[in-house]
Design an enzyme around this catalytic site. Structure first.
Site, PDB file in Angstrom:
ATOM      1  CE1 TYR A 140      -4.020   1.551  -0.506  1.00  0.00           C
ATOM      2  CE2 TYR A 140      -3.437   2.866   1.399  1.00  0.00           C
ATOM      3  CZ  TYR A 140      -4.242   2.643   0.302  1.00  0.00           C
ATOM      4  OH  TYR A 140      -5.253   3.506  -0.001  1.00  0.00           O
ATOM      5  NE  ARG A 161      -9.268  12.025  -2.840  1.00  0.00           N
ATOM      6  CZ  ARG A 161      -9.741  11.913  -1.604  1.00  0.00           C
ATOM      7  NH1 ARG A 161     -10.534  12.844  -1.128  1.00  0.00           N
ATOM      8  NH2 ARG A 161      -9.459  10.864  -0.846  1.00  0.00           N
ATOM      9  CE  LYS A 215      -7.328   2.384   1.626  1.00  0.00           C
ATOM     10  NZ  LYS A 215      -7.202   3.079   2.901  1.00  0.00           N
ATOM     11  CD  GLU A 235      -9.907   3.773   0.005  1.00  0.00           C
ATOM     12  OE1 GLU A 235      -9.107   4.638   0.390  1.00  0.00           O
ATOM     13  OE2 GLU A 235     -10.628   3.119   0.784  1.00  0.00           O
ATOM     14  CG  ASP A 236      -8.279   6.865  -3.196  1.00  0.00           C
ATOM     15  OD1 ASP A 236      -8.488   7.276  -2.047  1.00  0.00           O
ATOM     16  OD2 ASP A 236      -7.189   6.393  -3.551  1.00  0.00           O
ATOM     17  CG  ASP A 257     -10.569   3.910   4.400  1.00  0.00           C
ATOM     18  OD1 ASP A 257     -10.760   3.776   5.623  1.00  0.00           O
ATOM     19  OD2 ASP A 257      -9.434   3.910   3.891  1.00  0.00           O
ATOM     20  CG  ASP A 258     -10.766   8.192   0.566  1.00  0.00           C
ATOM     21  OD1 ASP A 258      -9.592   7.906   0.809  1.00  0.00           O
ATOM     22  OD2 ASP A 258     -11.386   7.726  -0.409  1.00  0.00           O
ATOM     23  CG  ASN A 312      -1.031   8.961   2.628  1.00  0.00           C
ATOM     24  OD1 ASN A 312       0.097   8.983   3.096  1.00  0.00           O
ATOM     25  ND2 ASN A 312      -2.059   8.423   3.261  1.00  0.00           N
TER      26      ASN A 312
END
Length: 541
Positions: free
Chosen positions: A95, A148, A166, A237-238, A260-261, A400
């Site tokens: 990751y 993203r 993940k 996610e993202d 999660d973000d 990140n």
């Protein structure tokens, strides 16, 4: 599935059943593997030893990522045995930060692995296509649309490395059985012209679909998931800010799902705050936070902090007023006309502030939290201003990968004379200040989402609530020892991530049972239930 269903070469091509050189002589005869493998039979431990040598001989982490990707596609048991032997060592390889480079180069280093791509050109047939997945009891789906990816932007289908990474951590850090996990990329196009011009790009060659057509595609995906996998939890996610919060709000009360973000990042930030307050010895209700970044991650953290403050007796409205957001257009104030619905609860009724350092001096926050994805914005002037206002300033650059961090650990410590309570999204090495070694914490969502996953798996939870993330944050922070705090570390050491995750999973599972959110009967011992569901990477007869 029994190993007797497949024999010979087909067996060696099935990553869930293949043992490679670990097949015994008797198994090789019985399963028609003789001649297909070198004569020597090696134990799992010897296979692991060989892998450690292979990894050490490689020149860089991207090569190591590719070796691990190939291993996962070849021998899943060995892959997870390696990851679970030392999660702290292998997390940065599968990751962040390595996955960022892997996603950027995805089309040029493509490897086969177990994953699914759902293009918007297949609208109306998603349930049929998802039926091609070989496992019929999927419990976890990590899904992205690639818009993203980390702080790297729109990578289209090249963002598939994120769901893969993940889900690897679901298993490596909390023991969620990998056969129940499915990585998905929703391909709605990309606005990244470099990808569209690349002849090796593997996704749809069109600009991103927006609006009603996009949301209809998301709705069809969720409906197909529910029809095929009714016990499944969907982790978003993202996704870009304009879609992330609306998708979550649209589905969170209908299916078992979380972002999660938004929620995972919020929980790990809250865990870091609880840890920091054990150093500063101040109550949560007296804190004030200033966020650099006003997107879904920032509002998610701010809202969870506000809910946690409310649980201690403050009104939610007053709590939200203690969480200020600053974006590219300045402080979020009520007079601004460019705010989205999810930003408005944090708009302050005051005069605008144009620069972040001015916001620090006027609002006097006890902590600053960076979720801007723009590096070096926590400069010396800002850190020194925080250190002048606070005896122990909380400095959390969470963006990140490492190249996007708002500041480094050394910068935060040196510019605050070693007084900063520091945590970041990406890892940094320990720093020596005036003869004392300070250990920076990594506010990595890995402390949260695998544990939430194990709790959901063990309880077959119907829904995921914000309160579950507050429970998780407290459970993370309570595992930080006094010895950890003495070195500045506000998260449990990553070397203990597996035991930490099971502790968090137990607390969250207890909450699920206490609030009638489980599909299974409450056990006498919740911790024992969690332990009984843990995946163990061993070769079975």
């Amino acid at each position: 599935m029994s190993t007797h269903i497949l024999t010979g070469y087909a067996l060696l091509r099935d990553p869930r059943l293949n043992r490679g050189t670990a097949f015994s002589e008797a198994e090789r005869r019985e399963l028609r593997l003789e001649g297909l493998l070198p004569p020597a039979s090696l134990s799992l431990d010897l296979q692991l030893a060989r892998l450690h040598i292979e990894l050490a001989d490689l020149d860089n982490d991207l090569q190591r990522y590719l070796l691990l990707s190939d291993l996962q596609a070849r021998n899943e048991t060995l892959f997870y045995a390696l990851l679970m032997s030392d999660p702290a060592r292998f997390m940065p390889l599968v990751y962040t930060p390595t996955v960022g480079e892997a996603c950027q180069k995805f089309d040029h280093i493509y490897r086969h692995a177990r994953r699914m791509y759902l293009p918007i050109s297949a609208r109306g047939r998603l349930r049929e296509i998802l039926g091609n997945w070989p496992q019929k009891d999927v419990r976890f789906i990590v899904v992205t649309d690639g818009e993203r990816i980390l702080g790297l932007g729109d990578l289209g289908v090249s963002g598939m490395g994120i769901p893969l990474g993940k889900l690897a951590l679901y298993t490596a850090c909390a023991g969620v059985p990998p056969q129940h996990c499915l990585p998905v990329t929703l391909d709605v196009g990309t606005n990244n012209q470099a990808l569209l011009d690349d002849p090796l790009y593997l996704g749809l060659r069109q600009n991103r679909v927006r609006g009603a057509d996009y949301m209809a595609f998301i709705d069809e995906f969720v409906s197909a998931m529910q029809a095929l996998y009714p016990k499944c939890c969907i982790q978003w996610e993202d996704f870009a800010n304009l879609n992330a919060a609306p998708i979550l709000e649209r589905h969170r009360d209908k299916v078992c799902t979380f972002n999660d973000d938004i929620q995972g990042t919020a929980a790990v930030a809250l865990a870091g705050i609880y840890g920091a307050l054990r150093i500063s010895e101040e109550p949560l209700a007296e804190q004030r936070f200033l966020f650099l970044g006003g997107g879904s991650a920032a509002t998610g953290i701010a809202e969870l902090i506000s809910q946690a403050m409310a649980m201690e007796g403050m009104s939610v409205t007053d709590a939200r007023a203690r969480n200020a957001l600053f974006d590219i257009n300045g402080l979020l104030t009520a007079s601004r006309t460019d705010l989205t619905a999810f930003q408005k609860p944090f708009a302050l009724s005051r005069a605008p502030i144009a620069t972040f350092v001015e916001a620090v001096k006027l609002l006097r926050p006890t902590g600053i939290i960076g979720v801007s994805t723009v590096p070096k914005l926590f400069n010396q002037q800002i850190i020194e201003a925080m250190a002048e206002i606070n005896e122990r300033p909380i400095i959390f650059p969470y963006s990140n990968p490492t190249s996007r961090s708002e500041c480094t650990a050394e910068e935060a410590y040196r510019w605050s004379d070693g007084r900063a309570i520091f945590a970041s999204g990406s890892p940094f090495e320990p720093v020596e200040i005036a003869g004392k070694t300070l250990t920076p914490g990594q506010g990595n969502n890995v402390y949260i989402f695998p544990a939430i996953g194990m709790a959901v798996f063990a309880t077959e939870a119907k829904r995921i609530t914000d309160e579950m993330f507050i429970v998780a944050a407290k459970a993370v922070a309570e595992q930080v020892t006094e010895a950890n705090l003495a070195t500045g570390l506000i998260y449990p050491p990553q070397s203990k991530i597996f035991s930490a995750s099971l502790h968090v999973a137990t607390r969250v599972a207890q909450y699920i049972f206490d609030h009638d959110l489980a599909r299974v009967e409450p056990p006498d011992d919740v911790a024992a239930l969690i332990q009984s569901r843990v995946y163990r990477p061993t070769y079975l007869s």
